[in-house]
Design a protein around this motif. Structure first.
Motif, PDB file in Angstrom:
ATOM      1  N   TYR A 147       0.886  -1.165   0.000  1.00 44.41           N
ATOM      2  CA  TYR A 147       0.000   0.000   0.000  1.00 44.41           C
ATOM      3  C   TYR A 147       0.921   1.211   0.000  1.00 44.41           C
ATOM      4  O   TYR A 147       1.636   1.459   0.981  1.00 44.41           O
ATOM      5  CB  TYR A 147      -0.900  -0.002   1.230  1.00 44.41           C
ATOM      6  N   LEU A 148       0.928   1.963  -1.083  1.00 42.47           N
ATOM      7  CA  LEU A 148       1.924   3.015  -1.287  1.00 42.47           C
ATOM      8  C   LEU A 148       1.276   4.384  -1.423  1.00 42.47           C
ATOM      9  O   LEU A 148       0.380   4.576  -2.257  1.00 42.47           O
ATOM     10  CB  LEU A 148       2.744   2.725  -2.552  1.00 42.47           C
TER      11      LEU A 148
ATOM     12  N   ARG B  36      12.434 -13.192   6.068  1.00 46.54           N
ATOM     13  CA  ARG B  36      13.649 -13.065   5.263  1.00 46.54           C
ATOM     14  C   ARG B  36      13.340 -12.613   3.832  1.00 46.54           C
ATOM     15  O   ARG B  36      14.055 -11.803   3.246  1.00 46.54           O
ATOM     16  CB  ARG B  36      14.372 -14.419   5.214  1.00 46.54           C
ATOM     17  N   GLU B  37      12.250 -13.137   3.260  1.00 44.89           N
ATOM     18  CA  GLU B  37      11.971 -12.904   1.841  1.00 44.89           C
ATOM     19  C   GLU B  37      11.298 -11.566   1.548  1.00 44.89           C
ATOM     20  O   GLU B  37      11.413 -11.048   0.438  1.00 44.89           O
ATOM     21  CB  GLU B  37      11.071 -14.029   1.307  1.00 44.89           C
ATOM     22  N   ALA B  38      10.571 -11.005   2.515  1.00 46.33           N
ATOM     23  CA  ALA B  38       9.758  -9.823   2.230  1.00 46.33           C
ATOM     24  C   ALA B  38      10.558  -8.660   1.640  1.00 46.33           C
ATOM     25  O   ALA B  38      10.144  -8.073   0.626  1.00 46.33           O
ATOM     26  CB  ALA B  38       9.006  -9.386   3.480  1.00 46.33           C
TER      27      ALA B  38
ATOM     28  N   MET C 264       3.516  -2.868   3.987  1.00 44.17           N
ATOM     29  CA  MET C 264       3.684  -4.151   3.327  1.00 44.17           C
ATOM     30  C   MET C 264       2.937  -5.207   4.126  1.00 44.17           C
ATOM     31  O   MET C 264       3.041  -5.249   5.351  1.00 44.17           O
ATOM     32  CB  MET C 264       5.171  -4.495   3.229  1.00 44.17           C
ATOM     33  N   VAL C 265       2.184  -6.057   3.432  1.00 45.46           N
ATOM     34  CA  VAL C 265       1.450  -7.153   4.072  1.00 45.46           C
ATOM     35  C   VAL C 265       1.827  -8.447   3.367  1.00 45.46           C
ATOM     36  O   VAL C 265       1.663  -8.579   2.149  1.00 45.46           O
ATOM     37  CB  VAL C 265      -0.069  -6.925   4.016  1.00 45.46           C
ATOM     38  N   THR C 266       2.336  -9.397   4.126  1.00 42.69           N
ATOM     39  CA  THR C 266       2.724 -10.703   3.612  1.00 42.69           C
ATOM     40  C   THR C 266       1.710 -11.757   4.068  1.00 42.69           C
ATOM     41  O   THR C 266       0.835 -11.466   4.903  1.00 42.69           O
ATOM     42  CB  THR C 266       4.119 -11.092   4.137  1.00 42.69           C
TER      43      THR C 266
END
Length: 516
Positions: free
Chosen positions: A317-318, A393-395, A423-425
């Motif tokens: 969401y930017l 680690r990946e985000a 950021m939402v993972t």
């Protein structure tokens, strides 16, 4: 715990779209309804948040399809949807960008749509109207099935099901069905990427769901002014007007049972008696949290653990300073090897060349960002948490990949202009939004998890379900239809009890005799 006033009350767990719709319909019948919502606002994931800097974002759904069902619910309550929410029909509906070459600006203007498709595949353009006509018949045949409750195996051979079967091609996938009309894989994608609304692959999703793209062209893609949360707020306003008590910041801890029968809920240490409980939450999460395993013999933990789930999503969401050129309201970048991309998601691999969806709501609705700024919603389908990806680690790495992908949509300079970012993972979906295994679109819609084989709307004595995890399935219009089914069953059960006959077969088998 029982008393006359308590037995008439309905407790609704969750103020998402299904819970709000059920509350409205029950209140219309004069039933006292209390909604318990853990968040500070209604809507669940169908809500719009305002971030620092004045940027507005929908959390989940970013558009509205097939408003007919929700209009009918408002009308049943003596209200008009358009008096509460302004809906803007989009044209073009979205901009499809094929990384392998070509684009389509999808429109419900069939002459223009044929022209768009003809630029890619002239022979396919000739079949657009035949596809739409065939799916018009498919929807009409299947609508009675979507409106029907599935409470027993016998419902699978109901007159509605038997009438619909010839059009359903149940053992064909969406992509395979589309091959009867379109030879170019890009054109098939234009009419099949909508299976991602269900978190599924068009190469696996049952062919019934070609009706999703048909619904867009026949009935329109809408933007609710102010964001999709405006729909939830409008529903809550009507519910409150009808006397529904909506308690925000009030998570429900468990459903209370006596002698195998639900008699109320416990919230914040308070025991609240109720004659009926409607659960509107992510199915896998809510069942484990609220319902003892013995009270759900057909959906024990073991079955939940092996249920087929949808994919998840990686979100950005930017809030951007400045503009983004002529970026469309909805833009979808379809990766060069889309079939491999989908296979990677299904198999649990994080794609290095993912497809990306971007909403630039400000193209239609300036209220979503301060003047001179832009709100962008970026979604990437990714595997759910069962695949074991370490998102801590990946985000950061995946964020870089996604921003690089946005350059293919002309968004090459936005990183330096980001003034707000969230950021939402998949891990966030599970831990912060109570989504089972981070599977954003709930249970998959494969043949063994549809109709009677999906969690039933009547889920035990005095317990009912609404939401994407129960019949008829995911997606806002389908969830609203599910709310109509659920309230109808609840009202029928109450009427039978008033008549002195429950009319229900035992719903709670002894643990050793539970069926699958």
């Amino acid at each position: 715990m029982s008393n006359p006033s308590a037995s008439s009350r309905v407790a609704v767990v969750g103020a998402g779209p299904g819970g709000l719709a059920a509350a409205m319909l029950l209140a219309k019948e004069g039933i006292p309804v209390t909604i318990f919502e853990r968040e500070a606002a209604v809507g669940g994931r169908t809500r719009t948040i305002t971030a620092p800097g004045g940027y507005k974002f929908d959390i989940g759904p970013t558009f509205f399809l097939y408003p007919r069902i929700l209009k009918n619910i408002f009308e049943a309550c003596g209200e008009r949807l358009e008096d509460h929410v302004a809906m803007q029909r989009l044209d073009p509906q979205y901009h499809l960008v094929f990384e392998g070459g070509g684009e389509i600006r999808a429109t419900a203007d069939l002459t223009r749509l044929e022209q768009e498709i003809a630029r890619l595949a002239p022979q396919d353009a000739r079949n657009v109207r035949r596809f739409l006509e065939d799916n018009r018949g498919k929807l009409e045949a299947f609508r009675p099935v979507l409106e029907q409750a599935f409470s027993s195996p016998a419902d699978l051979v109901s007159p509605a099901m038997i009438a619909a079967l010839p059009k359903l091609r149940p053992f064909s996938s969406v992509d395979k069905d589309l091959r009867r009309y379109f030879s170019d894989p890009r054109v098939r994608l234009a009419f099949s990427f909508q299976t991602k609304y269900l978190g599924m692959s068009p190469f696996q999703c049952p062919s019934l769901f070609t009706i999703l793209s048909f619904l867009e062209y026949e009935h329109g893609v809408y933007h609710p002014i102010g964001g999709c949360g405006a729909v939830s707020e409008g529903m809550a306003a009507v519910a409150r007007k009808m006397g529904v008590d909506i308690r925000l910041n009030t998570p429900v801890d468990r459903i209370l049972y006596e002698n195998g029968e639900a008699v109320g809920i416990e919230a914040g240490g308070e025991r609240v008696p109720a004659g009926s409980i409607v659960v509107n939450g992510d199915f896998g999460h809510a069942m484990r949290r609220l319902v003892p395993e013995a009270m759900r013999p057909r959906w024990r933990d073991r079955k939940l653990d092996r249920a087929k789930l949808s994919c998840s999503t990686f979100m950005l969401y930017l809030g951007i300073e400045g503009g983004v050129g002529d970026l469309a309201h909805h833009t979808i970048l379809l990766s060069r090897d889309y079939e491999r991309n989908i296979r990677e998601i299904t198999e649990g691999t994080l794609s290095e060349e993912p497809s990306v969806y971007v909403q630039h709501g400000g193209a239609t609705d300036p209220s979503l960002a301060p003047e001179g700024h832009t709100s962008l919603y970026v979604l990437v389908p990714v595997p759910n948490l069962r695949c074991g990806i370490d998102w801590a680690r990946e985000a950061p790495r995946y964020r870089r990949i996604v921003l690089e992908r946005l350059k293919r949509l002309g968004l090459g300079d936005i990183e330096s202009r980001i003034r707000f970012e969230r950021m939402v993972t998949p891990t966030h979906w599970q831990d912060e939004f109570a989504v089972f295994e981070g599977a954003t679109f709930n249970l998959a819609h494969n043949l063994t998890q549809m109709l009677y084989f999906r969690p039933n709307n009547r889920f035990g004595r005095n317990v009912y379900l609404v939401g994407g995890g129960t019949h008829p399935g995911s997606g806002l219009p389908v969830i609203y239809e599910g709310a109509r089914i659920t309230t109808r069953l609840l009202l029928e059960d109450r009427e039978r009890r008033r008549a002195g006959d429950t009319g229900q077969e035992p719903l709670l088998a002894p643990v050793g005799e539970a069926t699958l």
